[in-house]
Write a protein that holds these residues in place. Structure first.
Motif, mmCIF file in Angstrom:
data_model
loop_
_atom_site.group_PDB
_atom_site.id
_atom_site.type_symbol
_atom_site.label_atom_id
_atom_site.label_comp_id
_atom_site.label_asym_id
_atom_site.label_seq_id
_atom_site.Cartn_x
_atom_site.Cartn_y
_atom_site.Cartn_z
ATOM 1 N N ASN A 7 69.045 24.830 -10.390
ATOM 2 C CA ASN A 7 70.149 23.892 -10.582
ATOM 3 C C ASN A 7 70.010 23.166 -11.911
ATOM 4 O O ASN A 7 68.913 23.070 -12.473
ATOM 5 C CB ASN A 7 70.185 22.870 -9.443
ATOM 6 N N TYR A 8 71.132 22.651 -12.384
ATOM 7 C CA TYR A 8 71.168 21.842 -13.601
ATOM 8 C C TYR A 8 71.713 20.466 -13.233
ATOM 9 O O TYR A 8 72.752 20.363 -12.570
ATOM 10 C CB TYR A 8 72.065 22.507 -14.646
ATOM 11 N N ALA A 9 71.007 19.417 -13.639
ATOM 12 C CA ALA A 9 71.422 18.048 -13.319
ATOM 13 C C ALA A 9 72.352 17.527 -14.409
ATOM 14 O O ALA A 9 71.934 17.303 -15.539
ATOM 15 C CB ALA A 9 70.203 17.140 -13.190
ATOM 16 N N HIS A 10 73.623 17.342 -14.069
ATOM 17 C CA HIS A 10 74.591 16.868 -15.052
ATOM 18 C C HIS A 10 74.499 15.368 -15.289
ATOM 19 O O HIS A 10 74.855 14.884 -16.366
ATOM 20 C CB HIS A 10 76.011 17.207 -14.586
ATOM 21 N N ASP A 11 74.048 14.628 -14.281
ATOM 22 C CA ASP A 11 74.013 13.179 -14.395
ATOM 23 C C ASP A 11 72.844 12.632 -13.578
ATOM 24 O O ASP A 11 72.066 13.390 -12.983
ATOM 25 C CB ASP A 11 75.339 12.566 -13.918
ATOM 26 N N ASP A 12 72.719 11.301 -13.552
ATOM 27 C CA ASP A 12 71.582 10.682 -12.866
ATOM 28 C C ASP A 12 71.621 10.928 -11.356
ATOM 29 O O ASP A 12 70.565 11.075 -10.725
ATOM 30 C CB ASP A 12 71.564 9.170 -13.148
ATOM 31 N N ALA A 13 72.828 10.967 -10.785
ATOM 32 C CA ALA A 13 72.937 11.198 -9.339
ATOM 33 C C ALA A 13 72.412 12.588 -8.981
ATOM 34 O O ALA A 13 71.653 12.749 -8.018
ATOM 35 C CB ALA A 13 74.384 11.031 -8.883
ATOM 36 N N GLU A 14 72.804 13.595 -9.749
ATOM 37 C CA GLU A 14 72.302 14.949 -9.486
ATOM 38 C C GLU A 14 70.818 15.044 -9.802
ATOM 39 O O GLU A 14 70.080 15.757 -9.115
ATOM 40 C CB GLU A 14 73.090 15.964 -10.317
ATOM 41 N N ALA A 15 70.371 14.311 -10.831
ATOM 42 C CA ALA A 15 68.944 14.327 -11.167
ATOM 43 C C ALA A 15 68.115 13.810 -10.004
ATOM 44 O O ALA A 15 67.060 14.370 -9.665
ATOM 45 C CB ALA A 15 68.693 13.489 -12.417
ATOM 46 N N ALA A 16 68.596 12.736 -9.360
ATOM 47 C CA ALA A 16 67.882 12.189 -8.209
ATOM 48 C C ALA A 16 67.894 13.166 -7.044
ATOM 49 O O ALA A 16 66.898 13.321 -6.334
ATOM 50 C CB ALA A 16 68.512 10.857 -7.802
ATOM 51 N N ARG A 17 69.018 13.845 -6.859
ATOM 52 C CA ARG A 17 69.131 14.792 -5.740
ATOM 53 C C ARG A 17 68.258 16.023 -5.961
ATOM 54 O O ARG A 17 67.659 16.541 -5.020
ATOM 55 C CB ARG A 17 70.592 15.203 -5.552
ATOM 56 N N PHE A 18 68.188 16.491 -7.203
ATOM 57 C CA PHE A 18 67.438 17.708 -7.506
ATOM 58 C C PHE A 18 65.974 17.446 -7.841
ATOM 59 O O PHE A 18 65.181 18.377 -7.951
ATOM 60 C CB PHE A 18 68.082 18.454 -8.676
ATOM 61 N N GLY A 19 65.616 16.180 -8.043
ATOM 62 C CA GLY A 19 64.232 15.861 -8.378
ATOM 63 C C GLY A 19 63.861 16.214 -9.802
ATOM 64 O O GLY A 19 62.753 16.678 -10.077
ATOM 65 N N THR A 20 64.791 15.995 -10.746
ATOM 66 C CA THR A 20 64.526 16.268 -12.150
ATOM 67 C C THR A 20 65.186 15.171 -12.982
ATOM 68 O O THR A 20 65.517 14.112 -12.457
ATOM 69 C CB THR A 20 65.046 17.667 -12.544
ATOM 70 N N GLN A 21 65.382 15.397 -14.271
ATOM 71 C CA GLN A 21 66.037 14.437 -15.146
ATOM 72 C C GLN A 21 67.433 14.917 -15.503
ATOM 73 O O GLN A 21 67.706 16.124 -15.497
ATOM 74 C CB GLN A 21 65.213 14.238 -16.422
ATOM 75 N N THR A 72 66.128 22.432 -12.764
ATOM 76 C CA THR A 72 65.073 22.470 -11.757
ATOM 77 C C THR A 72 64.273 23.755 -11.952
ATOM 78 O O THR A 72 64.726 24.673 -12.654
ATOM 79 C CB THR A 72 65.662 22.477 -10.342
ATOM 80 N N PRO A 73 63.099 23.884 -11.347
ATOM 81 C CA PRO A 73 62.392 25.172 -11.387
ATOM 82 C C PRO A 73 63.193 26.246 -10.649
ATOM 83 O O PRO A 73 64.021 25.948 -9.788
ATOM 84 C CB PRO A 73 61.070 24.865 -10.661
ATOM 85 N N TRP A 74 62.938 27.507 -10.978
ATOM 86 C CA TRP A 74 63.553 28.610 -10.239
ATOM 87 C C TRP A 74 62.999 28.609 -8.814
ATOM 88 O O TRP A 74 61.817 28.351 -8.594
ATOM 89 C CB TRP A 74 63.241 29.946 -10.903
#
Length: 297
Positions: free
Chosen positions: A96-110, A115-117
């Motif tokens: 996954n790719y985190a477009h914003d802070d909300a997705e970053a929190a959900r995916f566990g990245t910045q 995210t890792p494969w």
């Protein structure tokens, strides 16, 4: 294509309305008790946000074009490999790719990072892809590898709003989510337009269904529009490639306000878009699952 492990793809640009179609399929899958492997097209981008900006700046300096639509900006060979593997065995790797802070929190990245494969969930019924290249096709040449993603897809939908409406939606979407300035989004739209024409538009000739939302209010100057036209301020054109698959009189009965404009083209009120997609696609998906159960049984 695979009867045992079918693939559904929705293709279109950012701001086109692919997310609305994905939500319609989420409702459809829930009703039919179908387990889907969800694929985010941006997970197959080649570069994270900062690196992509550097690539675009370098290309602009050299009077070249480079955007998220361009094949070189994406791992299309990996996407094709995923579709091939899923069709064969129901397995594969994605990220996954985190477009914003909300997705970053959900995916566990910045934000702006991948995210890792990771492996797809086990025992899914279908793979559902939403992104820019679900119908991509590229013949092999001395400078380009042969990529035939469209050939792997069992049901391909294109989402193609009128251009001005798409621009309005993207400006509001990007400014609201990432906090970037309006002028930056406008520059992005203009910069990537040639790639849209070369790499996105041809996919709509390969789709089984095209969905196009058309505004009923003035969008003649999209860069000064303050509001996105609402559902009641638009109509939806739905083009069905093979009219023999559908009972149009029955569809018209089920979708209030729908009408036929050509033998394979329907017009529905904007507020009925999600309902229309569900009604049209439910028997197609049910047929897919029945064929899958026949093979696995």
């Amino acid at each position: 294509m695979s009867k045992q492990h079918p693939i559904i793809a929705v293709t279109g640009s950012s701001g086109a309305g692919t997310t609305t179609v994905r939500r319609a399929f989420a409702d459809l899958f829930r009703r039919l008790q179908i387990q889907a492997a969800w694929i985010q097209g941006d997970g197959f981008l080649r570069h994270e946000r900062s690196a992509m900006r550097d690539k675009i700046d370098a290309a602009t300096t050299q009077s070249r074009r480079f955007s998220h639509f361009h094949p070189d900006a994406n791992l299309l060979d990996k996407l094709e490999a995923l579709f091939l593997e899923y069709a064969q065995s129901g397995t594969g790797m994605t990220r996954n790719y985190a477009h914003d802070d909300a997705e970053a929190a959900r995916f566990g990245t910045q934000s702006g990072k991948f995210t890792p494969w990771q492996a797809l969930p086990a025992d899914t019924d279908v793979l559902f892809y939403e992104g820019h290249h679900g119908g991509f096709s590229q013949p092999g040449s001395k400078t380009a590898k042969r990529i035939q993603i469209a050939e792997q897809v069992d049901l391909l939908l294109g989402v193609t709003p009128s251009v001005n409406l798409e621009w309005i939606q993207k400006i509001h979407h990007d400014c609201g989510r990432s906090g970037c300035g309006e002028q930056l989004v406008i520059d992005t739209i203009l910069h990537r337009m040639p790639d849209y024409v070369d790499y996105i538009v041809p996919q709509f000739a390969r789709t089984h269904i095209n969905v196009q939302r058309v505004p009923l209010v003035d969008t003649s100057h999209p860069f000064v529009a303050r509001d996105i036209p609402g559902a009641d301020e638009s109509i939806v054109v739905i083009h069905l490639r093979d009219p023999r698959q559908f009972d149009f009189p029955e569809l018209l009965k089920k979708i209030d306000g729908a009408q036929m404009t050509r033998r394979n083209t329907m017009l529905v009120p904007g507020g009925k878009m999600t309902l229309a997609i569900e009604i049209i696609c439910t028997p197609l998906i049910a047929e897919m699952i029945a064929a899958r159960d026949t093979v696995t049984g």
